[in-house]
Write a protein that holds these residues in place. Structure first.
Motif, PDB file in Angstrom:
ATOM      1  N   THR A 197       0.845  -1.184   0.000  1.00 51.00           N
ATOM      2  CA  THR A 197       0.000   0.000   0.000  1.00 51.00           C
ATOM      3  C   THR A 197       0.883   1.238   0.000  1.00 51.00           C
ATOM      4  N   ILE A 198       0.620   2.136  -0.933  1.00 49.84           N
ATOM      5  CA  ILE A 198       1.342   3.406  -0.982  1.00 49.84           C
ATOM      6  C   ILE A 198       0.362   4.505  -0.583  1.00 49.84           C
ATOM      7  N   ALA A 199       0.628   5.120   0.555  1.00 50.19           N
ATOM      8  CA  ALA A 199      -0.258   6.163   1.081  1.00 50.19           C
ATOM      9  C   ALA A 199      -0.106   7.455   0.296  1.00 50.19           C
ATOM     10  N   ASP A 200      -1.017   8.377   0.506  1.00 50.33           N
ATOM     11  CA  ASP A 200      -0.982   9.654  -0.209  1.00 50.33           C
ATOM     12  C   ASP A 200       0.303  10.434   0.078  1.00 50.33           C
ATOM     13  N   ASP A 201       0.889  10.217   1.270  1.00 55.97           N
ATOM     14  CA  ASP A 201       2.136  10.907   1.591  1.00 55.97           C
ATOM     15  C   ASP A 201       3.374  10.138   1.135  1.00 55.97           C
ATOM     16  N   GLY A 202       3.157   9.020   0.407  1.00 59.14           N
ATOM     17  CA  GLY A 202       4.264   8.235  -0.125  1.00 59.14           C
ATOM     18  C   GLY A 202       4.724   7.100   0.760  1.00 59.14           C
ATOM     19  N   ALA A 203       4.217   6.985   1.970  1.00 60.47           N
ATOM     20  CA  ALA A 203       4.623   5.910   2.871  1.00 60.47           C
ATOM     21  C   ALA A 203       4.213   4.553   2.306  1.00 60.47           C
ATOM     22  N   ILE A 204       5.093   3.580   2.423  1.00 63.37           N
ATOM     23  CA  ILE A 204       4.872   2.248   1.856  1.00 63.37           C
ATOM     24  C   ILE A 204       4.682   1.239   2.986  1.00 63.37           C
ATOM     25  N   THR A 205       3.620   0.446   2.892  1.00 63.37           N
ATOM     26  CA  THR A 205       3.339  -0.600   3.866  1.00 63.37           C
ATOM     27  C   THR A 205       3.201  -1.922   3.129  1.00 63.37           C
ATOM     28  N   LEU A 206       3.840  -2.955   3.647  1.00 65.76           N
ATOM     29  CA  LEU A 206       3.753  -4.287   3.034  1.00 65.76           C
ATOM     30  C   LEU A 206       2.798  -5.172   3.812  1.00 65.76           C
ATOM     31  N   GLY A 207       1.971  -5.930   3.060  1.00 66.13           N
ATOM     32  CA  GLY A 207       1.177  -6.972   3.675  1.00 66.13           C
ATOM     33  C   GLY A 207       2.031  -8.194   3.944  1.00 66.13           C
ATOM     34  N   GLU A 208       1.424  -9.229   4.480  1.00 63.72           N
ATOM     35  CA  GLU A 208       2.158 -10.455   4.804  1.00 63.72           C
ATOM     36  C   GLU A 208       2.685 -11.111   3.527  1.00 63.72           C
ATOM     37  N   PRO A 209       4.007 -11.346   3.430  1.00 58.68           N
ATOM     38  CA  PRO A 209       4.562 -11.937   2.204  1.00 58.68           C
ATOM     39  C   PRO A 209       4.174 -13.410   2.049  1.00 58.68           C
ATOM     40  N   GLU A 210       4.082 -13.839   0.797  1.00 60.36           N
ATOM     41  CA  GLU A 210       3.915 -15.252   0.449  1.00 60.36           C
ATOM     42  C   GLU A 210       5.160 -15.675  -0.327  1.00 60.36           C
ATOM     43  N   THR A 211       5.782 -16.787   0.086  1.00 60.82           N
ATOM     44  CA  THR A 211       6.979 -17.279  -0.594  1.00 60.82           C
ATOM     45  C   THR A 211       6.644 -18.553  -1.351  1.00 60.82           C
ATOM     46  N   LEU A 212       6.850 -18.533  -2.668  1.00 60.71           N
ATOM     47  CA  LEU A 212       6.608 -19.692  -3.519  1.00 60.71           C
ATOM     48  C   LEU A 212       7.938 -20.207  -4.054  1.00 60.71           C
ATOM     49  N   HIS A 213       8.033 -21.502  -4.245  1.00 59.33           N
ATOM     50  CA  HIS A 213       9.240 -22.090  -4.829  1.00 59.33           C
ATOM     51  C   HIS A 213       9.132 -22.051  -6.354  1.00 59.33           C
ATOM     52  N   THR A 214      10.141 -21.522  -6.999  1.00 60.05           N
ATOM     53  CA  THR A 214      10.091 -21.412  -8.458  1.00 60.05           C
ATOM     54  C   THR A 214      10.000 -22.781  -9.122  1.00 60.05           C
ATOM     55  N   LYS A 215      10.606 -23.801  -8.509  1.00 63.11           N
ATOM     56  CA  LYS A 215      10.581 -25.129  -9.119  1.00 63.11           C
ATOM     57  C   LYS A 215       9.181 -25.734  -9.124  1.00 63.11           C
ATOM     58  N   ASP A 216       8.284 -25.184  -8.316  1.00 53.46           N
ATOM     59  CA  ASP A 216       6.926 -25.715  -8.230  1.00 53.46           C
ATOM     60  C   ASP A 216       5.991 -25.097  -9.260  1.00 53.46           C
ATOM     61  N   HIS A 217       6.484 -24.180 -10.082  1.00 55.20           N
ATOM     62  CA  HIS A 217       5.635 -23.478 -11.036  1.00 55.20           C
ATOM     63  C   HIS A 217       6.309 -23.421 -12.408  1.00 55.20           C
ATOM     64  N   ALA A 218       5.537 -23.699 -13.426  1.00 55.32           N
ATOM     65  CA  ALA A 218       6.080 -23.765 -14.778  1.00 55.32           C
ATOM     66  C   ALA A 218       6.483 -22.409 -15.318  1.00 55.32           C
ATOM     67  N   SER A 219       5.877 -21.370 -14.808  1.00 55.56           N
ATOM     68  CA  SER A 219       6.156 -20.024 -15.315  1.00 55.56           C
ATOM     69  C   SER A 219       5.819 -19.005 -14.241  1.00 55.56           C
TER      70      SER A 219
END
Length: 325
Positions: free
Chosen positions: A20-42
């Motif tokens: 989320t980028i607030a009107d004043d430019g502040a950046i907030t991250l939600g909870e990250p999700e980590t996926l393994h690249t080998k588990d996905h074809a693309s």
């Protein structure tokens, strides 16, 4: 206020989060999700997986940090089979705007935007990074990432990702001479990445063992790092200390080459894991040991960035700079 998807793609993992980028430019991250690249074809199928995890809808903007060059019609990854065609990003992902940035360029944006609480002091004067000048950034991991950040007096900034990890290694003592000699048996040219990246601990360890006439088993870098950091193996601990010394020398060289007199930042997960070793080793002395420039080097603050997701945060910052500034 706006939302976007921010992504950090490496060889093994692809990390996703909603930013989320607030009107004043502040950046907030939600909870990250980590996926393994080998588990996905693309990348697209990984994107669809993340979309399902988010309930089937995503914001219509994306920022993607990529472990590799981001120019050209086709972006290929070194350690996974994915490709990204920038011209098709909007169509394939269903977004209206996007930013592509080199992964260490994203770290540079994170350094520019992170709060003071996300830095640990390592060496030099205990003062903030400059608000008007150049900051050098390097991060030992699987390789050695190098970038620099320029800040102007009006608050503007620019980030330049580089291939500085591939400059020549310059040994400073007989032990580093021996490390270089070992590496020269396999490489005609030895770059600093061969000595101050995570896998380099194997060659450092084996060099020290050979100097003492010890027979050792061939072990992977993770094993040696674990033994060295636990201090249960004196030879592995000596290898960790030697790594810190060499990293100090390299960090000082990068600062001199880039004019990073406004500060130096060590980034990456490995830097964080060895933070106590960096503080207790000769890292700071090696950083300063630049002959006639020792006084200048002693005036440079050296920090460790400890933001939990600098790639994701930095990619979102790069998007904000490109589209919202």
């Amino acid at each position: 206020m706006m939302e976007l998807v921010t992504v950090d793609i490496g060889g093994t993992h692809a990390r996703f989060a909603i930013a989320t980028i607030a009107d004043d430019g502040a950046i907030t991250l939600g909870e990250p999700e980590t996926l393994h690249t080998k588990d996905h074809a693309s990348f697209q199928t990984a994107w669809e997986d993340f979309k399902q995890r988010q309930g089937g809808t995503l914001p219509d903007a994306v920022a993607i940090a990529i472990a590799g060059p981001v120019g050209g019609d086709v972006i290929r990854f070194t350690n996974n089979p994915w490709i990204i065609r920038p011209a098709l990003v909007k169509e394939k992902l269903g977004v209206s705007s996007y930013t592509l940035v080199n992964d260490f360029g994203a770290v540079g944006h994170a350094v520019a935007r992170a709060d003071a609480e996300h830095f640990i002091h390592l060496a030099g004067p205990e003062q903030p990074l400059t608000n008007d000048g150049t900051v050098s950034i390097l991060g030992p991991g699987t390789g050695l990432g190098v970038a620099h950040l320029w800040r102007g007096p009006t608050g503007d900034y620019r980030v330049q990702a580089t291939e500085g990890g591939h400059i020549d290694f310059a040994p400073l003592d007989s032990i580093e001479d021996a490390i270089l000699a070992r590496l020269r048996k396999r490489h005609n040219r030895v770059s600093i990445e061969r000595v101050v990246a995570g896998p380099a601990i194997v060659d450092i360890f084996q060099t020290l063992a050979a100097m003492e006439g010890r027979a050792t088993m061939e072990e992977d870098d993770r094993t040696i790092w674990t033994r060295g950091m636990s201090n249960k193996d004196s030879l592995a601990a000596a290898a960790v200390d030697r790594f810190c010394l060499s990293l100090g020398s390299v960090a000082g060289d990068i600062a001199l080459a880039q004019g990073g007199f406004g500060g130096v930042v060590i980034a990456g997960g490995l830097g964080y894991r060895i933070r106590d070793s960096l503080l207790s080793s000769g890292f700071a002395e090696r950083f300063r040991a630049k002959g006639r420039f020792e006084n200048l080097m002693s005036e440079i603050p050296v920090k460790l960035i400890i933001h939990p997701q600098p790639g994701l945060f930095g990619a979102a910052a790069a998007y904000a700079k490109e589209h919202l500034a």
